[in-house]
Design a protein around this motif. Structure first.
Motif, PDB file in Angstrom:
ATOM      1  N   PRO A  83      38.989  38.270  45.158  1.00 32.48           N
ATOM      2  CA  PRO A  83      39.993  39.064  45.872  1.00 32.48           C
ATOM      3  C   PRO A  83      40.291  38.589  47.285  1.00 32.48           C
ATOM      4  O   PRO A  83      41.332  38.927  47.831  1.00 32.48           O
ATOM      5  CB  PRO A  83      39.380  40.470  45.886  1.00 32.48           C
ATOM      6  N   PHE A  84      39.406  37.795  47.883  1.00 32.96           N
ATOM      7  CA  PHE A  84      39.611  37.314  49.245  1.00 32.96           C
ATOM      8  C   PHE A  84      40.253  35.931  49.263  1.00 32.96           C
ATOM      9  O   PHE A  84      40.438  35.331  50.320  1.00 32.96           O
ATOM     10  CB  PHE A  84      38.275  37.295  49.998  1.00 32.96           C
TER      11      PHE A  84
ATOM     12  N   PRO B 280      31.743  48.554  52.398  1.00 31.22           N
ATOM     13  CA  PRO B 280      32.356  49.157  53.590  1.00 31.22           C
ATOM     14  C   PRO B 280      33.872  49.022  53.551  1.00 31.22           C
ATOM     15  O   PRO B 280      34.413  48.116  52.911  1.00 31.22           O
ATOM     16  CB  PRO B 280      31.747  48.348  54.737  1.00 31.22           C
ATOM     17  N   ASP B 281      34.558  49.935  54.242  1.00 33.53           N
ATOM     18  CA  ASP B 281      36.013  49.935  54.212  1.00 33.53           C
ATOM     19  C   ASP B 281      36.607  48.589  54.602  1.00 33.53           C
ATOM     20  O   ASP B 281      37.646  48.189  54.081  1.00 33.53           O
ATOM     21  CB  ASP B 281      36.559  51.009  55.160  1.00 33.53           C
ATOM     22  N   VAL B 282      35.959  47.891  55.528  1.00 38.34           N
ATOM     23  CA  VAL B 282      36.537  46.657  56.042  1.00 38.34           C
ATOM     24  C   VAL B 282      36.653  45.585  54.961  1.00 38.34           C
ATOM     25  O   VAL B 282      37.503  44.705  55.036  1.00 38.34           O
ATOM     26  CB  VAL B 282      35.716  46.131  57.245  1.00 38.34           C
ATOM     27  N   CYS B 283      35.819  45.637  53.923  1.00 32.03           N
ATOM     28  CA  CYS B 283      35.880  44.585  52.904  1.00 32.03           C
ATOM     29  C   CYS B 283      36.078  45.134  51.498  1.00 32.03           C
ATOM     30  O   CYS B 283      36.007  44.400  50.528  1.00 32.03           O
ATOM     31  CB  CYS B 283      34.619  43.721  52.945  1.00 32.03           C
ATOM     32  N   ARG B 284      36.336  46.447  51.410  1.00 29.78           N
ATOM     33  CA  ARG B 284      36.531  47.001  50.068  1.00 29.78           C
ATOM     34  C   ARG B 284      37.788  46.421  49.432  1.00 29.78           C
ATOM     35  O   ARG B 284      38.830  46.296  50.065  1.00 29.78           O
ATOM     36  CB  ARG B 284      36.644  48.516  50.143  1.00 29.78           C
ATOM     37  N   PHE B 285      37.685  46.071  48.177  1.00 32.19           N
ATOM     38  CA  PHE B 285      38.820  45.558  47.421  1.00 32.19           C
ATOM     39  C   PHE B 285      39.653  46.757  46.955  1.00 32.19           C
ATOM     40  O   PHE B 285      39.246  47.523  46.112  1.00 32.19           O
ATOM     41  CB  PHE B 285      38.318  44.753  46.226  1.00 32.19           C
ATOM     42  N   ARG B 286      40.828  46.935  47.558  1.00 34.95           N
ATOM     43  CA  ARG B 286      41.633  48.119  47.301  1.00 34.95           C
ATOM     44  C   ARG B 286      42.628  47.939  46.156  1.00 34.95           C
ATOM     45  O   ARG B 286      43.426  48.831  45.884  1.00 34.95           O
ATOM     46  CB  ARG B 286      42.384  48.511  48.569  1.00 34.95           C
ATOM     47  N   GLY B 287      42.616  46.807  45.516  1.00 33.36           N
ATOM     48  CA  GLY B 287      43.559  46.571  44.436  1.00 33.36           C
ATOM     49  C   GLY B 287      44.678  45.647  44.873  1.00 33.36           C
ATOM     50  O   GLY B 287      44.931  45.459  46.064  1.00 33.36           O
ATOM     51  N   VAL B 288      45.364  45.074  43.908  1.00 32.32           N
ATOM     52  CA  VAL B 288      46.450  44.141  44.204  1.00 32.32           C
ATOM     53  C   VAL B 288      47.711  44.537  43.446  1.00 32.32           C
ATOM     54  O   VAL B 288      47.659  45.205  42.425  1.00 32.32           O
ATOM     55  CB  VAL B 288      46.072  42.687  43.820  1.00 32.32           C
ATOM     56  N   ARG B 289      48.833  44.129  44.003  1.00 29.72           N
ATOM     57  CA  ARG B 289      50.109  44.321  43.310  1.00 29.72           C
ATOM     58  C   ARG B 289      50.390  43.163  42.353  1.00 29.72           C
ATOM     59  O   ARG B 289      51.155  43.296  41.410  1.00 29.72           O
ATOM     60  CB  ARG B 289      51.241  44.443  44.321  1.00 29.72           C
ATOM     61  N   GLY B 290      49.785  42.015  42.622  1.00 22.80           N
ATOM     62  CA  GLY B 290      50.000  40.868  41.758  1.00 22.80           C
ATOM     63  C   GLY B 290      49.315  39.639  42.303  1.00 22.80           C
ATOM     64  O   GLY B 290      48.947  39.572  43.479  1.00 22.80           O
ATOM     65  N   SER B 291      49.137  38.660  41.438  1.00 24.52           N
ATOM     66  CA  SER B 291      48.525  37.392  41.816  1.00 24.52           C
ATOM     67  C   SER B 291      49.348  36.262  41.220  1.00 24.52           C
ATOM     68  O   SER B 291      49.700  36.297  40.040  1.00 24.52           O
ATOM     69  CB  SER B 291      47.080  37.316  41.310  1.00 24.52           C
ATOM     70  N   ILE B 292      49.645  35.260  42.042  1.00 19.95           N
ATOM     71  CA  ILE B 292      50.497  34.148  41.624  1.00 19.95           C
ATOM     72  C   ILE B 292      49.764  32.833  41.864  1.00 19.95           C
ATOM     73  O   ILE B 292      49.110  32.653  42.892  1.00 19.95           O
ATOM     74  CB  ILE B 292      51.818  34.144  42.418  1.00 19.95           C
ATOM     75  N   VAL B 293      49.876  31.930  40.917  1.00 24.05           N
ATOM     76  CA  VAL B 293      49.345  30.580  41.068  1.00 24.05           C
ATOM     77  C   VAL B 293      50.485  29.588  40.851  1.00 24.05           C
ATOM     78  O   VAL B 293      51.243  29.704  39.885  1.00 24.05           O
ATOM     79  CB  VAL B 293      48.198  30.295  40.082  1.00 24.05           C
TER      80      VAL B 293
END
Length: 270
Positions: free
Chosen positions: A257-258, A145-158
């Motif tokens: 993703p969450f 569903p739209d409310v939890c769809r993973f739409r992609g990320v610009r980046g991830s930092i650790v």
């Protein structure tokens, strides 16, 4: 509109040794092109020779804004974007309690371990904000569903914190503990500020790990210290840097993703 992910690009500070080196190697095993950054350029180049994918070695002083900005610029000029970053550069303190620690020593440790992470976040996030969100497997999320769809990320930092950022570690210098607490505050704040922009920010909190930093500490310690320290962990040993690297790469992946604003303790049950 998210686009399909092509070649992945990872940036690792402190990539010339220890956990940083192990993480760069693991990123390369997973197919990432790597930017290996370290204040010690020969060490960064040595790591580069270990990689299975294209990469560049960059000398960086994370306490200097111009140096960090130049590192990010070099990464983008060479690879076009930064998908993941692991801010691992750090220094260990000299021994001593608060009353015995010189002011310039506090400044040195905070400068690398805390300000260095802040500067890296500042310039990495600025670059990621310019990037289109990307999705590695759109079909994987098509029926959500739209409310939890993973739409992609610009980046991830650790960011690299420590168990010393989670509570009192007997014998650990206060400046080091303060710097690692600061990393967690930076992580949570950056995650909240940029979550809606598609940028995830998390941290790892390793326990004692077999790195050159650990080796230097053991050289000054009484015989048998390593065995004593290992016995403090329910698993009966200290961590290998590759074990922390696996956690970093998982946090950077689209498997979670969450997950943002979190810290992952890696401490053998302690």
């Amino acid at each position: 509109m998210a686009t399909t992910r092509g070649k992945l690009v990872a940036l690792v500070t402190g990539g010339g040794s220890g956990i940083g080196r192990a993480t760069a190697v693991r990123f390369a095993e997973l197919g990432y092109s790597c930017v290996v950054a370290d204040i010690n350029e020969p060490n960064a180049k040595e790591t580069l020779r270990m990689l299975q994918t294209p990469g560049i070695a960059v000398q960086v002083d994370v306490t200097m804004a111009t140096s960090v900005e130049a590192m990010v610029t070099a990464a983008v000029q060479h690879f076009g974007r930064i998908d993941c970053a692991f801010n691992c550069a750090g220094v260990e303190p000299i021994d001593g309690k608060i009353a015995d620690t010189p002011e310039d020593e506090f400044d040195r440790v905070m400068g690398v371990n805390a300000k260095g992470v802040w500067l890296c976040l500042k310039y990495e996030i600025a670059q990621m904000l310019q990037q289109e969100p990307v999705m590695s497997d759109p079909a994987k999320w098509a029926d959500k569903p739209d409310v939890c769809r993973f739409r992609g990320v610009r980046g991830s930092i650790v960011n690299a914190s420590s168990v010393a950022g989670l509570g009192v570690v007997p014998g650990t210098n206060a400046s080091y503990c303060a710097s690692k607490y600061a990393v967690l505050g930076l992580t949570q704040t950056a995650a909240a500020e940029y979550a809606k922009e598609g940028i995830r920010v998390n941290a790892v909190c390793p326990g004692l790990t077999a790195t050159p930093m650990m080796d230097r500490a053991l050289e000054k310690a009484p015989p048998g210290t390593e065995e004593t320290l290992a016995s403090l962990y329910p698993v009966g040993r200290i961590a290998a840097p590759e074990e922390v690297a696996q956690a970093v790469c998982w946090l950077c992946s689209d498997a979670c993703p969450f997950t943002t604003g979190e810290h992952l303790k890696i401490a053998g049950g302690n």
